[in-house]
Scaffold this active site. Structure first.
Site, short mmCIF file in Angstrom:
data_model
loop_
_atom_site.label_atom_id
_atom_site.label_comp_id
_atom_site.label_asym_id
_atom_site.label_seq_id
_atom_site.Cartn_x
_atom_site.Cartn_y
_atom_site.Cartn_z
N GLU A 60 0.83 -1.21 0.00
CA GLU A 60 0.00 0.00 0.00
C GLU A 60 0.86 1.26 0.00
OE1 GLU A 60 -3.99 2.03 1.77
OE2 GLU A 60 -3.52 -0.04 2.33
N SER A 90 6.77 -17.93 2.14
CA SER A 90 7.21 -17.38 3.43
C SER A 90 8.64 -16.86 3.29
CB SER A 90 7.13 -18.44 4.53
OG SER A 90 8.02 -19.49 4.25
N GLY A 106 -7.24 6.35 -14.03
CA GLY A 106 -8.51 7.01 -14.35
C GLY A 106 -8.59 8.38 -13.72
#
Length: 140
Positions: A60, A90, A106
């Site tokens: 993020e 992992s 957009g």
């Protein structure tokens, strides 16, 4: 320009969750952004493996930063609206590397793809982030 953007992003990240996890932005291009994160006890879950949430923070952070970088309009900001992450391998030590690329830019949203790999290029986590483009609450 890439070095300036990377330096600016690292400076903006000081004293945030990004810096606490030792995430460092390393490279920026026209439609991509890269960063690294060391895998140590700071980002481990109780069984000594990379915590999925730490991978999501890396994803993020990359995706939101990339959207704001390509947005390049102080009247608006890109904020995370939805993220998904598939944890594929992992990792207990070393470093992971995130590479975010624009899938769709957009007017009101951006779709960003983030791949997190290890030192050998093996895919650790695959993520998509949708960012909403909203008015900047700090714009004058």
């Amino acid at each position: 320009m890439s070095k300036e953007i990377v330096s600016q992003l690292n400076k903006m990240s000081e004293n945030t969750l990004i810096s606490h996890l030792n995430i460092k932005f390393t490279e920026a291009g026209e439609d991509y952004l890269k960063a690294s994160m060391p895998v140590s006890s700071i980002v481990h879950q109780p069984f000594g493996m990379l915590h999925g949430g730490a991978s999501v923070v890396l994803a993020e952070s990359l995706g939101s930063s990339l959207s704001n970088y390509i947005l390049n309009d102080p009247r608006y900001v890109a904020v995370g609206q939805q993220i998904d992450a598939n944890h594929l391998r992992s990792k207990t030590s070393g470093t992971v590397y995130g590479h975010a690329t624009v899938v769709k830019k957009g007017r009101t949203s951006h779709l960003i793809k983030i791949e997190i790999t290890d030192e050998h290029g093996k895919l650790i986590c695959y993520s998509h982030l949708t960012n909403a483009i909203i008015p900047n609450p700090h714009a004058k």
